[in-house]
Design a protein around this motif. Structure first.
Motif, PDB file in Angstrom:
ATOM      1  N   LYS A  20      82.025  31.945  81.659  1.00  0.00           N
ATOM      2  CA  LYS A  20      81.843  32.536  80.330  1.00  0.00           C
ATOM      3  C   LYS A  20      80.369  32.526  79.926  1.00  0.00           C
ATOM      4  CE  LYS A  20      83.431  32.120  75.558  1.00  0.00           C
ATOM      5  NZ  LYS A  20      84.275  31.346  74.621  1.00  0.00           N
ATOM      6  N   GLU A  21      79.724  31.361  80.169  1.00  0.00           N
ATOM      7  CA  GLU A  21      78.310  31.275  79.828  1.00  0.00           C
ATOM      8  C   GLU A  21      77.486  32.228  80.685  1.00  0.00           C
ATOM      9  OE1 GLU A  21      77.192  27.242  80.200  1.00  0.00           O
ATOM     10  OE2 GLU A  21      78.158  26.604  78.318  1.00  0.00           O
ATOM     11  N   ALA A  22      77.860  32.375  81.936  1.00  0.00           N
ATOM     12  CA  ALA A  22      77.137  33.299  82.834  1.00  0.00           C
ATOM     13  C   ALA A  22      77.279  34.734  82.363  1.00  0.00           C
ATOM     14  CB  ALA A  22      77.654  33.145  84.269  1.00  0.00           C
ATOM     15  N   CYS A  23      78.507  35.106  81.910  1.00  0.00           N
ATOM     16  CA  CYS A  23      78.740  36.464  81.428  1.00  0.00           C
ATOM     17  C   CYS A  23      77.983  36.727  80.124  1.00  0.00           C
ATOM     18  CB  CYS A  23      80.242  36.711  81.228  1.00  0.00           C
ATOM     19  SG  CYS A  23      81.155  36.744  82.781  1.00  0.00           S
ATOM     20  N   ILE A  24      77.908  35.702  79.305  1.00  0.00           N
ATOM     21  CA  ILE A  24      77.225  35.887  78.016  1.00  0.00           C
ATOM     22  C   ILE A  24      75.723  35.992  78.223  1.00  0.00           C
ATOM     23  CG2 ILE A  24      76.700  34.780  75.812  1.00  0.00           C
ATOM     24  CD1 ILE A  24      79.559  33.680  75.873  1.00  0.00           C
ATOM     25  N   ARG A  25      75.201  35.056  79.025  1.00  0.00           N
ATOM     26  CA  ARG A  25      73.756  35.004  79.192  1.00  0.00           C
ATOM     27  C   ARG A  25      73.251  36.056  80.191  1.00  0.00           C
ATOM     28  NH1 ARG A  25      73.119  28.427  79.581  1.00  0.00           N
ATOM     29  NH2 ARG A  25      73.890  27.970  77.466  1.00  0.00           N
ATOM     30  N   CYS A  70      74.570  48.801  79.610  1.00  0.00           N
ATOM     31  CA  CYS A  70      75.116  47.525  79.136  1.00  0.00           C
ATOM     32  C   CYS A  70      74.292  46.342  79.637  1.00  0.00           C
ATOM     33  CB  CYS A  70      76.565  47.375  79.608  1.00  0.00           C
ATOM     34  SG  CYS A  70      77.709  48.498  78.760  1.00  0.00           S
ATOM     35  N   ASN A  71      73.732  46.493  80.860  1.00  0.00           N
ATOM     36  CA  ASN A  71      73.009  45.368  81.442  1.00  0.00           C
ATOM     37  C   ASN A  71      71.531  45.329  81.075  1.00  0.00           C
ATOM     38  OD1 ASN A  71      75.052  43.990  82.981  1.00  0.00           O
ATOM     39  ND2 ASN A  71      75.115  45.781  84.324  1.00  0.00           N
ATOM     40  N   PHE A  72      70.917  46.528  80.900  1.00  0.00           N
ATOM     41  CA  PHE A  72      69.476  46.556  80.660  1.00  0.00           C
ATOM     42  C   PHE A  72      69.088  47.212  79.341  1.00  0.00           C
ATOM     43  CE2 PHE A  72      69.872  46.157  85.260  1.00  0.00           C
ATOM     44  CZ  PHE A  72      69.031  45.088  85.507  1.00  0.00           C
ATOM     45  N   GLY A  73      70.073  47.555  78.525  1.00  0.00           N
ATOM     46  CA  GLY A  73      69.766  48.062  77.200  1.00  0.00           C
ATOM     47  C   GLY A  73      69.453  49.548  77.202  1.00  0.00           C
ATOM     48  N   ILE A 119      74.748  59.305  76.658  1.00  0.00           N
ATOM     49  CA  ILE A 119      75.674  58.198  76.925  1.00  0.00           C
ATOM     50  C   ILE A 119      74.914  56.937  77.303  1.00  0.00           C
ATOM     51  CG2 ILE A 119      77.469  57.394  78.505  1.00  0.00           C
ATOM     52  CD1 ILE A 119      78.488  60.304  78.602  1.00  0.00           C
ATOM     53  N   GLY A 120      73.909  57.102  78.180  1.00  0.00           N
ATOM     54  CA  GLY A 120      73.123  55.937  78.601  1.00  0.00           C
ATOM     55  C   GLY A 120      72.396  55.296  77.432  1.00  0.00           C
ATOM     56  N   ALA A 121      71.803  56.151  76.558  1.00  0.00           N
ATOM     57  CA  ALA A 121      71.081  55.613  75.392  1.00  0.00           C
ATOM     58  C   ALA A 121      72.044  54.914  74.440  1.00  0.00           C
ATOM     59  CB  ALA A 121      70.351  56.747  74.676  1.00  0.00           C
ATOM     60  N   ALA A 122      73.244  55.533  74.250  1.00  0.00           N
ATOM     61  CA  ALA A 122      74.212  54.951  73.325  1.00  0.00           C
ATOM     62  C   ALA A 122      74.680  53.592  73.807  1.00  0.00           C
ATOM     63  CB  ALA A 122      75.396  55.881  73.144  1.00  0.00           C
ATOM     64  N   PHE A 123      75.053  53.510  75.076  1.00  0.00           N
ATOM     65  CA  PHE A 123      75.519  52.224  75.598  1.00  0.00           C
ATOM     66  C   PHE A 123      74.375  51.202  75.705  1.00  0.00           C
ATOM     67  CE2 PHE A 123      79.355  54.515  76.695  1.00  0.00           C
ATOM     68  CZ  PHE A 123      80.326  53.544  76.604  1.00  0.00           C
ATOM     69  N   GLY A 124      73.166  51.728  75.968  1.00  0.00           N
ATOM     70  CA  GLY A 124      72.019  50.817  75.995  1.00  0.00           C
ATOM     71  C   GLY A 124      71.752  50.228  74.617  1.00  0.00           C
ATOM     72  N   ARG A 125      71.823  51.130  73.597  1.00  0.00           N
ATOM     73  CA  ARG A 125      71.622  50.650  72.234  1.00  0.00           C
ATOM     74  C   ARG A 125      72.709  49.659  71.833  1.00  0.00           C
ATOM     75  NH1 ARG A 125      67.906  49.367  68.708  1.00  0.00           N
ATOM     76  NH2 ARG A 125      68.561  49.698  66.535  1.00  0.00           N
ATOM     77  N   LEU A 126      73.955  50.009  72.221  1.00  0.00           N
ATOM     78  CA  LEU A 126      75.077  49.115  71.931  1.00  0.00           C
ATOM     79  C   LEU A 126      74.888  47.762  72.611  1.00  0.00           C
ATOM     80  CD1 LEU A 126      77.865  48.705  70.663  1.00  0.00           C
ATOM     81  CD2 LEU A 126      78.869  49.647  72.740  1.00  0.00           C
ATOM     82  N   ARG A 130      74.572  44.164  70.831  1.00  0.00           N
ATOM     83  CA  ARG A 130      75.424  43.044  71.243  1.00  0.00           C
ATOM     84  C   ARG A 130      74.587  41.846  71.667  1.00  0.00           C
ATOM     85  NH1 ARG A 130      79.499  44.396  75.748  1.00  0.00           N
ATOM     86  NH2 ARG A 130      80.025  42.216  75.316  1.00  0.00           N
ATOM     87  N   GLY A 131      73.469  42.114  72.344  1.00  0.00           N
ATOM     88  CA  GLY A 131      72.603  41.014  72.769  1.00  0.00           C
ATOM     89  C   GLY A 131      72.004  40.275  71.576  1.00  0.00           C
ATOM     90  N   ARG A 132      71.550  41.088  70.587  1.00  0.00           N
ATOM     91  CA  ARG A 132      70.967  40.452  69.405  1.00  0.00           C
ATOM     92  C   ARG A 132      72.016  39.641  68.650  1.00  0.00           C
ATOM     93  NH1 ARG A 132      68.409  45.629  68.766  1.00  0.00           N
ATOM     94  NH2 ARG A 132      66.225  45.539  69.404  1.00  0.00           N
ATOM     95  N   LEU A 133      73.242  40.229  68.584  1.00  0.00           N
ATOM     96  CA  LEU A 133      74.314  39.503  67.904  1.00  0.00           C
ATOM     97  C   LEU A 133      74.633  38.194  68.612  1.00  0.00           C
ATOM     98  CD1 LEU A 133      76.776  42.392  66.933  1.00  0.00           C
ATOM     99  CD2 LEU A 133      75.385  40.999  65.398  1.00  0.00           C
ATOM    100  N   LYS A 134      74.622  38.270  69.935  1.00  0.00           N
ATOM    101  CA  LYS A 134      74.894  37.056  70.699  1.00  0.00           C
ATOM    102  C   LYS A 134      73.785  36.016  70.462  1.00  0.00           C
ATOM    103  CE  LYS A 134      77.603  39.155  74.406  1.00  0.00           C
ATOM    104  NZ  LYS A 134      77.631  39.519  75.839  1.00  0.00           N
TER     105      LYS A 134
END
Length: 598
Positions: A20-25, A70-73, A119-126, A130-134
């Motif tokens: 879980k920690e690996a997936c989050i971080r 999702c992985n690199f924003g 799509i790439g920009a939208a998921f990157g922004r998302l 999510r990263g900031r929220l985490k």
């Protein structure tokens, strides 16, 4: 088996926690691996579909784009979209796609490229969000863990605890429980039981509140806490939740009680102390205890209103006390101890013993001291010194007196020996000498017992002397009655000894010669002071009397001639009446200053 099951369960929980920690971080290698894996999956899926189904699905290209975003924003999604279009063209050529289909694909390239970029920009922004929220969630969790006091988020509608920090969870599972059950062990809200409630207070004011409450812990102990309540509102402005932060002040309360008790205890010691205690700042009293005010005859307020503390000193002690206190203030002396003269409110001069030293109140220097009224002690010391000096003088005088008295005794023995005609007179001679010596010894005995050392009470002296004479001559008081009347007069040593010898001779003479052959009679003794200041001594008996025309200077009797000598030594005079018995009246001045009678 049960222990083994518990171990496996804990091991599984640790593994899941690591994953879980690996997936989050998501460490960098994991991100790269996931993105490359998405591209590989897309490539294999494209080839398999063309190989077995005869065509590909263009929407599959969004898989690696979404993975990169999702992985690199944001910029990862854009780069993946740019890279995905050429990859799609290469895969079509590799799969042998016809020219017609390739032309159609190329015609749709702008739209496809734009779609992939979006799509790439939208998921990157998302992903960035999510990263900031985490990160914020992790930061908040760290804050909550770091808070050493219980913190709760409470729903104001049903009083349930929605969130609690680890410190609060030490009370047990708190999420889902009501606040009044958790902190007060109650079954209904606090205000129903008459306790203050921060939620109800916030309802009334809509503002943060702070109140002091008593909370019950899970172990049954009771703690004093300060509760800080902060309101949370929804977008409509309605109160929905509160953040409650509790600070345990039980130890502070205990310290406050101990401090209050200590203050009361020490204040009682200071306020009820008989020793004067004071504090001086800038030459004025800032505190005096009742004992200090009483010494000087003021009340405490009057002492504090004095223009200067040194107004209480007298003469040269004003400047002397000021100099010593300045030395303490500057650190030249650690403390000062000395005696000073002070002035009582009534004007009386006091002898005082002061002890002062420097103290610090806040950031300001001050002088604290004690004072003891030693006026009575000083007076007693002065009296004692005077008494010691007097006794030293008197001791020397006593040695001189004893020498003179011994000389007197020697002279009397020598003189009376010339009157002895035969052996029969020896006993009478010795008896008379004994009485005379005793009269002199009695003076010293009374002088020793006297409170006023250089003077004796003549009344007591006559009482003791007459009793001794009667005993020495073995006189039956029923035959010869003694009447004594003497005023309370004090005589010095030079006067008392001659008076005692005169009285001894006259009383002894009456006993031996006034009442022959066992006749009864009366002897009367009087001593009083005339208005002119002279002392009168009267000795009278009602016996046979002395021969008429008696000249006491030429009697041929030693006793009467001794009386004459002693009267002259006293600078007095004598009157003798022999008509009815014998009546002696001797007058001499009270303030007799003769040095000795030797």
């Amino acid at each position: 088996m049960e222990a083994y099951g518990m171990k496996r369960k804990k091991k599984k929980e640790r593994v899941l926690k690591v994953i879980k920690e690996a997936c989050i971080r998501k460490p960098p290698l994991l991100r790269i691996g996931l993105t490359l894996g998405a591209f590989i999956v897309y490539t294999l899926a494209f080839l398999l579909l063309y190989t077995f189904a005869g065509g590909g699905i263009i929407i599959l290209v969004i898989i690696p784009v979404i993975a990169a975003g999702c992985n690199f924003g944001l910029w990862g999604g854009i780069v993946a979209a740019i890279f995905a279009v050429p990859l799609d063209t290469l895969l079509m050529r590799f799969a042998g796609v016809s020219a017609t289909e390739m032309a159609l694909r190329l015609r749709a390239f702008p739209f496809s490229f734009a779609l992939l970029i979006t799509i790439g920009a939208a998921f990157g922004r998302l992903s960035d969000i999510r990263g900031r929220l985490k990160e914020q969630n992790s930061f908040l969790n760290h804050i909550l863990k770091a808070i050493a006091h219980p913190l709760y988020c409470i729903d104001v509608n049903d009083y349930t605890i929605k969130m609690a920090n680890p410190t609060a969870r030490k009370q047990g599972k708190v999420e889902g429980r009501t606040c009044y059950e958790t902190t007060h062990r109650l079954s209904t809200p606090c205000f129903h039981s008459g306790y203050p409630c921060p939620i109800e207070e916030i309802r009334k004011t809509g503002k943060p509140v702070t109140m002091e409450l008593i909370h019950c812990c899970a172990d049954g102990s009771v703690r004093n806490v300060v509760v800080h309540g902060y309101p949370l509102f929804n977008e409509k402005g309605d109160l929905t939740q509160i953040i409650e932060y509790n600070i345990d002040i039980t130890r502070n309360k205990e310290l406050e009680r101990e401090l209050a008790e200590s203050e009361i205890r020490y204040r009682c010691l200071v306020e009820q102390s008989l020793t004067g205690i004071f504090v001086i700042q800038e030459e004025k009293f800032t505190y005096v205890n009742p004992g200090f005010a009483k010494i000087f005859g003021y009340n405490q307020q009057e002492m504090l209103e004095l223009p200067s503390a040194f107004d209480l000193f007298v003469g040269e002690d004003v400047e002397r006390s000021r100099k010593n206190i300045r030395k303490c203030i500057t650190g030249e002396k650690e403390f000062c101890l000395g005696t000073y003269r002070g002035s009582h409110h009534s004007g009386k001069i006091l002898d005082l013993e002061f002890y002062v030293r420097k103290i610090v109140i806040g950031t300001d220097s001050a002088i604290m001291g004690t004072v003891i009224d030693i006026t009575e002690r000083k007076q007693a010391e002065r009296k004692l010194k005077a008494s010691l000096k007097e006794k030293e003088v008197l001791l020397k005088e006593i040695h001189h007196r004893v020498k003179n008295n011994l000389q007197v005794i020697s002279s009397m023995l020598s003189l009376q020996s010339s009157y002895i005609k035969n052996k029969k007179n020896v006993v009478s001679f010795l008896q008379d000498c004994q009485s005379r010596v005793h009269s002199m010894a009695l003076v010293h005995d009374l002088l020793y017992k006297s409170e006023d050392f250089p003077r004796i009470n003549i009344n007591r002296y006559i009482e003791n002397l007459v009793s001794y004479i009667l005993d020495s001559y073995d006189v039956f008081t029923g035959r010869i009655r003694m009447r004594k009347k003497a005023e309370e007069i004090e005589l010095d040593l030079d006067t008392a000894i001659p008076v005692g010898l005169i009285l001894t001779e006259l009383v002894s003479n009456s006993i031996k010669h006034a009442f022959p052959e066992g006749e009864e009679g009366e002897i009367e003794i009087k001593l009083f002071k005339e208005t002119a200041g002279n002392i009168i001594l009267e000795v009278r008996d009602n016996g046979v009397g002395l021969p008429g025309e008696l000249d006491i200077e030429k009697t041929g009797r030693f006793g009467l001639e001794l009386v004459d000598v002693l009267i002259k030594k006293l600078q007095g005079s004598a009157y003798l009446n022999t008509e009815e018995g014998t009546w002696w009246k001797i007058s001499f001045p009270l303030q007799f200053q003769q040095g000795n009678i030797g």
